[in-house]
Design a protein around this motif. Structure first.
Motif, PDB file in Angstrom:
ATOM      1  N   TRP A 137       0.841  -1.196   0.000  1.00  0.00           N
ATOM      2  CA  TRP A 137       0.000   0.000   0.000  1.00  0.00           C
ATOM      3  C   TRP A 137       0.876   1.246   0.000  1.00  0.00           C
ATOM      4  CZ3 TRP A 137      -4.358  -0.627   4.288  1.00  0.00           C
ATOM      5  CH2 TRP A 137      -5.067  -1.800   4.048  1.00  0.00           C
ATOM      6  N   GLU A 138       0.267   2.383  -0.359  1.00  0.00           N
ATOM      7  CA  GLU A 138       0.972   3.662  -0.233  1.00  0.00           C
ATOM      8  C   GLU A 138       1.081   4.045   1.238  1.00  0.00           C
ATOM      9  OE1 GLU A 138       2.598   5.869  -2.028  1.00  0.00           O
ATOM     10  OE2 GLU A 138       2.439   4.482  -3.707  1.00  0.00           O
ATOM     11  N   LEU A 139       2.105   4.870   1.538  1.00  0.00           N
ATOM     12  CA  LEU A 139       2.274   5.395   2.902  1.00  0.00           C
ATOM     13  C   LEU A 139       2.267   6.917   2.827  1.00  0.00           C
ATOM     14  CD1 LEU A 139       3.266   5.184   5.956  1.00  0.00           C
ATOM     15  CD2 LEU A 139       5.564   5.425   5.007  1.00  0.00           C
ATOM     16  N   ALA A 140       1.544   7.554   3.733  1.00  0.00           N
ATOM     17  CA  ALA A 140       1.651   9.009   3.893  1.00  0.00           C
ATOM     18  C   ALA A 140       2.181   9.251   5.302  1.00  0.00           C
ATOM     19  CB  ALA A 140       0.293   9.667   3.704  1.00  0.00           C
ATOM     20  N   SER A 141       3.296   9.984   5.414  1.00  0.00           N
ATOM     21  CA  SER A 141       3.943  10.132   6.721  1.00  0.00           C
ATOM     22  C   SER A 141       4.882  11.339   6.743  1.00  0.00           C
ATOM     23  CB  SER A 141       4.760   8.874   7.019  1.00  0.00           C
ATOM     24  OG  SER A 141       5.489   9.013   8.203  1.00  0.00           O
ATOM     25  N   PRO A 142       4.863  12.146   7.771  1.00  0.00           N
ATOM     26  CA  PRO A 142       3.896  12.224   8.851  1.00  0.00           C
ATOM     27  C   PRO A 142       2.711  13.057   8.401  1.00  0.00           C
ATOM     28  CG  PRO A 142       5.617  13.856   9.207  1.00  0.00           C
ATOM     29  CD  PRO A 142       5.946  13.145   7.932  1.00  0.00           C
ATOM     30  N   VAL A 143       1.543  12.736   8.907  1.00  0.00           N
ATOM     31  CA  VAL A 143       0.337  13.464   8.503  1.00  0.00           C
ATOM     32  C   VAL A 143      -0.229  14.229   9.701  1.00  0.00           C
ATOM     33  CG1 VAL A 143      -2.037  13.161   7.675  1.00  0.00           C
ATOM     34  CG2 VAL A 143      -0.177  11.877   6.628  1.00  0.00           C
ATOM     35  N   ASN A 144      -0.403  15.539   9.514  1.00  0.00           N
ATOM     36  CA  ASN A 144      -0.877  16.390  10.615  1.00  0.00           C
ATOM     37  C   ASN A 144      -2.379  16.675  10.529  1.00  0.00           C
ATOM     38  OD1 ASN A 144       2.011  17.316   9.601  1.00  0.00           O
ATOM     39  ND2 ASN A 144       1.970  17.373  11.827  1.00  0.00           N
ATOM     40  N   LYS A 145      -2.931  16.542   9.308  1.00  0.00           N
ATOM     41  CA  LYS A 145      -4.382  16.728   9.153  1.00  0.00           C
ATOM     42  C   LYS A 145      -4.891  15.689   8.176  1.00  0.00           C
ATOM     43  CE  LYS A 145      -5.219  21.351  10.593  1.00  0.00           C
ATOM     44  NZ  LYS A 145      -4.538  22.577  10.317  1.00  0.00           N
ATOM     45  N   LEU A 146      -6.071  15.137   8.475  1.00  0.00           N
ATOM     46  CA  LEU A 146      -6.627  14.088   7.612  1.00  0.00           C
ATOM     47  C   LEU A 146      -8.118  14.287   7.433  1.00  0.00           C
ATOM     48  CD1 LEU A 146      -6.735  11.243   6.262  1.00  0.00           C
ATOM     49  CD2 LEU A 146      -6.985  10.298   8.556  1.00  0.00           C
ATOM     50  N   VAL A 173      -1.742   3.533   4.257  1.00  0.00           N
ATOM     51  CA  VAL A 173      -1.225   3.570   5.639  1.00  0.00           C
ATOM     52  C   VAL A 173      -0.849   5.018   5.918  1.00  0.00           C
ATOM     53  CG1 VAL A 173       0.594   2.809   7.231  1.00  0.00           C
ATOM     54  CG2 VAL A 173      -0.293   1.217   5.513  1.00  0.00           C
ATOM     55  N   ILE A 174      -1.273   5.531   7.066  1.00  0.00           N
ATOM     56  CA  ILE A 174      -0.966   6.919   7.427  1.00  0.00           C
ATOM     57  C   ILE A 174      -0.331   6.931   8.805  1.00  0.00           C
ATOM     58  CG2 ILE A 174      -2.034   9.111   8.128  1.00  0.00           C
ATOM     59  CD1 ILE A 174      -4.121   8.717   5.990  1.00  0.00           C
ATOM     60  N   SER A 175       0.784   7.643   8.952  1.00  0.00           N
ATOM     61  CA  SER A 175       1.329   7.814  10.304  1.00  0.00           C
ATOM     62  C   SER A 175       0.902   9.190  10.808  1.00  0.00           C
ATOM     63  CB  SER A 175       2.852   7.631  10.308  1.00  0.00           C
ATOM     64  OG  SER A 175       3.508   8.835  10.053  1.00  0.00           O
ATOM     65  N   ALA A 176       0.256   9.177  11.968  1.00  0.00           N
ATOM     66  CA  ALA A 176      -0.383  10.384  12.495  1.00  0.00           C
ATOM     67  C   ALA A 176       0.567  11.183  13.376  1.00  0.00           C
ATOM     68  CB  ALA A 176      -1.609   9.975  13.309  1.00  0.00           C
ATOM     69  N   ALA A 177       0.527  12.500  13.187  1.00  0.00           N
ATOM     70  CA  ALA A 177       1.377  13.387  13.989  1.00  0.00           C
ATOM     71  C   ALA A 177       0.528  14.518  14.559  1.00  0.00           C
ATOM     72  CB  ALA A 177       2.509  13.923  13.126  1.00  0.00           C
ATOM     73  N   LYS A 178       1.177  15.348  15.358  1.00  0.00           N
ATOM     74  CA  LYS A 178       0.513  16.437  16.078  1.00  0.00           C
ATOM     75  C   LYS A 178      -0.403  17.260  15.166  1.00  0.00           C
ATOM     76  CE  LYS A 178       1.706  19.988  19.322  1.00  0.00           C
ATOM     77  NZ  LYS A 178       2.717  20.778  19.931  1.00  0.00           N
ATOM     78  N   GLY A 179      -1.561  17.588  15.673  1.00  0.00           N
ATOM     79  CA  GLY A 179      -2.471  18.441  14.909  1.00  0.00           C
ATOM     80  C   GLY A 179      -3.633  17.667  14.308  1.00  0.00           C
TER      81      GLY A 179
END
Ligand code: FAD
Length: 247
Positions: A137-146, A173-179
């Protein structure tokens, strides 16, 4: 859309960290564990917000861990998750954790997998990338808004002062970060539900870790503090100059 949130446990920041067996093993005796903050505060809460906004059908949470982690995992239901899975193994390295998560996800029909950006103990930040690769799968990282817009993930990713706006198809797959979301405190109803929640225990195929811990090196003990009388600034200057050699 079904969302899966990957939860890791980490020592509470007030825990006293020590090692046993000649500094080869982390001493978990007396350590209070919490859910990794970015997993709980950002990934899990945003997943629940998407469900509340009717943009997701369900939110499941998964942890690679032992039975001793069940109470912690239940907190996800107290916050609003629907289903809990525990992959019954001790986390030994990022590769084996990702492998067990990927094997499990392949048997399910999740379209979005949310992880934290990194844990606050081992701080590897490796699991999300390994997981995306293993799933293909694709990865989006780091993601602050979704957000989910017309079935696609619309994201913001902060890179220093720069903000990237990204869009990707699912599965993802998304890795979640602050915000991404704000921490939620479970209410009484949630806590009651979590006590009755069933944890589905998944027995993984054995996976050999690729990385073995040789030993932990503790930082050198701090030197003694020297108290300088307030009326002797010249002594302070002398010590900074001749002893500490910082001026
Ligand atoms: C009690 C205990 C003992 C350990 N002993 C060892 C050891 O002997 N040797 C060793 O190499 N490592 C050990 N580890 C650490 C283990 O290897 C790491 O948890 C694993 O490598 C993940 O790496 P990371 O913490 O850097 O995760 P990261 O890659 O920083 O994690 C990013 C995200 O991936 C997800 N994730 C990470 N771990 C899990 C998990 N377990 N379940 C579900 N999702 C997860 C979370 O969403 C997390 O925010 C131990 C951990 C624990 C809790």
């Amino acid at each position: 859309m079904k969302i899966l949130v990957c939860l890791s446990k980490v020592p509470d920041t007030t825990s006293k960290i020590s090692f046993t067996d000649n500094n080869t093993r982390f001493n978990s005796q007396g350590v209070q564990y919490i859910l990794n903050p970015s997993d709980e505060w950002y990934a899990l809460v945003r997943a629940i917000e998407l469900k509340e906004a009717k943009l997701a059908e369900s939110v499941s949470a998964v942890m690679v861990g032992g039975a001793e982690d069940d109470a912690l995992l239940r907190k996800a239901v107290a916050i609003g998750a629907d289903t809990l899975y525990r992959i019954n193994a001790q986390p030994m390295d990022a590769y084996s954790v990702a492998r067990m998560l990927a094997d499990f996800i392949k048997t399910q029909d999740f379209q979005l997998v949310l992880t934290g950006r990194e844990t606050i103990d081992y701080n590897g930040g490796e699991v999300p990338a390994l997981l995306a690769e293993m799933l293909g799968w694709e990865l989006a990282s780091p993601v602050n808004k979704l957000d989910i817009v017309e079935g696609k993930a619309r994201m913001e990713s902060e890179l220093g002062a720069l903000t990237q706006v990204l869009e990707a198809d699912l599965p993802l797959v998304i890795s979640a970060a602050k915000g991404m979301a704000d921490q939620r405190i479970p209410n009484m109803w949630g806590i009651r539900n979590s006590r009755m929640a069933v944890i589905q225990v998944v027995e993984p195929q054995p996976v050999e870790p690729l990385v073995r811990f040789v030993n932990y090196e503790l930082p050198p003990a701090k030197g003694q503090v020297k108290m300088i009388p307030a009326d002797q600034p010249e002594l302070l200057v002398d010590l900074l100059h001749n002893e500490a050699k910082v001026i």
